[in-house]
Design a protein around this motif. Structure first.
Motif, short mmCIF file in Angstrom:
data_model
loop_
_atom_site.label_atom_id
_atom_site.label_comp_id
_atom_site.label_asym_id
_atom_site.label_seq_id
_atom_site.Cartn_x
_atom_site.Cartn_y
_atom_site.Cartn_z
N THR A 105 0.83 -1.21 0.00
CA THR A 105 0.00 0.00 0.00
C THR A 105 0.86 1.25 0.00
N PHE A 106 1.93 1.24 0.80
CA PHE A 106 2.86 2.39 0.79
C PHE A 106 3.50 2.57 -0.58
N ILE A 107 3.93 1.47 -1.19
CA ILE A 107 4.54 1.54 -2.53
C ILE A 107 3.51 2.05 -3.53
N ALA A 108 2.27 1.58 -3.42
CA ALA A 108 1.21 2.02 -4.33
C ALA A 108 0.94 3.51 -4.18
N ALA A 109 0.85 3.97 -2.94
CA ALA A 109 0.60 5.40 -2.69
C ALA A 109 1.76 6.23 -3.23
N TRP A 110 2.99 5.78 -2.99
CA TRP A 110 4.16 6.50 -3.50
C TRP A 110 4.13 6.57 -5.02
N ALA A 111 3.84 5.45 -5.68
CA ALA A 111 3.81 5.41 -7.15
C ALA A 111 2.72 6.34 -7.68
N LEU A 112 1.58 6.31 -7.07
CA LEU A 112 0.45 7.13 -7.51
C LEU A 112 0.76 8.63 -7.33
N ILE A 113 1.19 9.01 -6.14
CA ILE A 113 1.46 10.42 -5.86
C ILE A 113 2.64 10.94 -6.67
N SER A 114 3.73 10.17 -6.73
CA SER A 114 4.89 10.64 -7.49
C SER A 114 4.57 10.71 -8.98
N GLY A 115 3.76 9.79 -9.48
CA GLY A 115 3.36 9.84 -10.89
C GLY A 115 2.54 11.07 -11.21
N ILE A 116 1.61 11.41 -10.33
CA ILE A 116 0.79 12.61 -10.54
C ILE A 116 1.67 13.85 -10.55
N PHE A 117 2.58 13.95 -9.59
CA PHE A 117 3.46 15.12 -9.55
C PHE A 117 4.42 15.16 -10.73
N GLN A 118 4.81 14.00 -11.22
CA GLN A 118 5.68 13.97 -12.39
C GLN A 118 4.93 14.49 -13.62
N ILE A 119 3.68 14.10 -13.77
CA ILE A 119 2.87 14.58 -14.89
C ILE A 119 2.67 16.09 -14.78
N ILE A 120 2.33 16.58 -13.59
CA ILE A 120 2.14 18.02 -13.39
C ILE A 120 3.43 18.78 -13.71
N THR A 121 4.55 18.26 -13.24
CA THR A 121 5.83 18.91 -13.50
C THR A 121 6.13 18.95 -14.98
N ALA A 122 5.89 17.85 -15.67
CA ALA A 122 6.15 17.80 -17.12
C ALA A 122 5.28 18.80 -17.87
N ILE A 123 4.02 18.90 -17.49
CA ILE A 123 3.12 19.86 -18.14
C ILE A 123 3.60 21.29 -17.91
N ARG A 124 4.03 21.58 -16.70
CA ARG A 124 4.52 22.93 -16.40
C ARG A 124 5.83 23.25 -17.11
N LEU A 125 6.62 22.21 -17.40
CA LEU A 125 7.91 22.42 -18.05
C LEU A 125 7.84 22.30 -19.57
N LYS A 127 7.04 24.11 -21.98
CA LYS A 127 7.56 25.22 -22.79
C LYS A 127 9.05 25.45 -22.55
N THR A 128 9.58 24.83 -21.50
CA THR A 128 10.98 25.03 -21.13
C THR A 128 11.89 23.92 -21.63
N ILE A 129 11.39 22.69 -21.64
CA ILE A 129 12.22 21.55 -22.04
C ILE A 129 11.61 20.87 -23.25
N GLN A 130 12.46 20.12 -23.95
CA GLN A 130 11.97 19.30 -25.05
C GLN A 130 11.89 17.86 -24.56
N GLY A 131 10.96 17.12 -25.11
CA GLY A 131 10.81 15.71 -24.74
C GLY A 131 10.08 15.51 -23.42
N GLU A 132 9.27 16.50 -23.03
CA GLU A 132 8.54 16.39 -21.77
C GLU A 132 7.56 15.23 -21.78
N TRP A 133 7.21 14.78 -22.97
CA TRP A 133 6.28 13.66 -23.07
C TRP A 133 6.86 12.39 -22.48
N TRP A 134 8.20 12.26 -22.46
CA TRP A 134 8.81 11.10 -21.79
C TRP A 134 8.49 11.14 -20.29
N MET A 135 8.56 12.32 -19.74
CA MET A 135 8.25 12.49 -18.33
C MET A 135 6.77 12.22 -18.06
#
Length: 191
Positions: A105-125, A127-135
């Motif tokens: 459950t801890f691993i699942a919560a970590w994967a879920l939360i970190s994945g969401i923040f990774q998507i948000i970070t990629a969307i915010r970046l 215009k700044t970086i190329q290849g954000e779709w990998w993120m």
């Protein structure tokens, strides 16, 4: 052309100890295969390791708190932490299934939360970086893993051990190949 055409202290050290790299690779390969073919045993070993760690950690916390009780007014916080850790270790041995489910459950919560923040970070970046779709793809995969683990922690846990097993086996094969290359370098340093 050999990648080890230059002499460096690290290349010399590795080539002289190529057999240790080989043993490391063989051990990783065996671990990977055992993890793949015996996932439930792997799960129980991880739970036991956690239980042993929690017990040792708790005992050390209690010792530190007792040794510091005369000099530190907050020594009791360390004592409570040590006792909780000891209880978690004991609980692990008496009810290993609960420990496994909590761990997943801890691993699942970590994967879920970190994945969401990774998507948000990629969307915010974007215009700044190329290849954000990998993120974004990595974030989506992380979210999917989290959801799968939450929906069915037992099957998700088995799948997680298989992933660990594949990684360990590939790591082992790569180290075995490296060991033979290092051996060749040790025998023929200029080739």
């Amino acid at each position: 052309m050999n990648n080890f055409t230059f002499r460096s202290p690290l290349a010399n050290l590795l080539s002289k100890n190529w057999w240790i790299v080989l043993l490391r690779g063989i051990a990783a390969l065996i671990f990977g295969l055992l993890t793949w073919f015996y996932p439930f045993i792997t799960i129980m070993v991880m739970v036991i390791f956690f239980g042993v760690y929690a017990l040792i950690d708790g005992v050390m916390g209690v010792i530190i708190s007792i040794n510091g009780r005369k000099n530190h007014q907050d020594w009791w916080l360390m004592l409570i932490w040590g006792i909780v850790s000891i209880l978690a270790g004991i609980l692990t041995f008496f009810v290993p299934g609960i420990t496994w489910l909590v761990l997943i459950t801890f691993i699942a919560a970590w994967a879920l939360i970190s994945g969401i923040f990774q998507i948000i970070t990629a969307i915010r970046l974007r215009k700044t970086i190329q290849g954000e779709w990998w993120m974004i793809i990595a974030g989506i995969l992380s979210v999917l893993v989290g959801i799968i683990l939450l929906i069915d922690p037992v099957q998700g846990g088995i799948a997680l051990t298989w992933v660990i097993g594949v990684y360990a086996a590939l790591f082992g094969v790569m180290n075995i190949a490296l060991a033979f290359r290092l051996r060749r370098f040790a025998i023929h340093p200029t080739n």
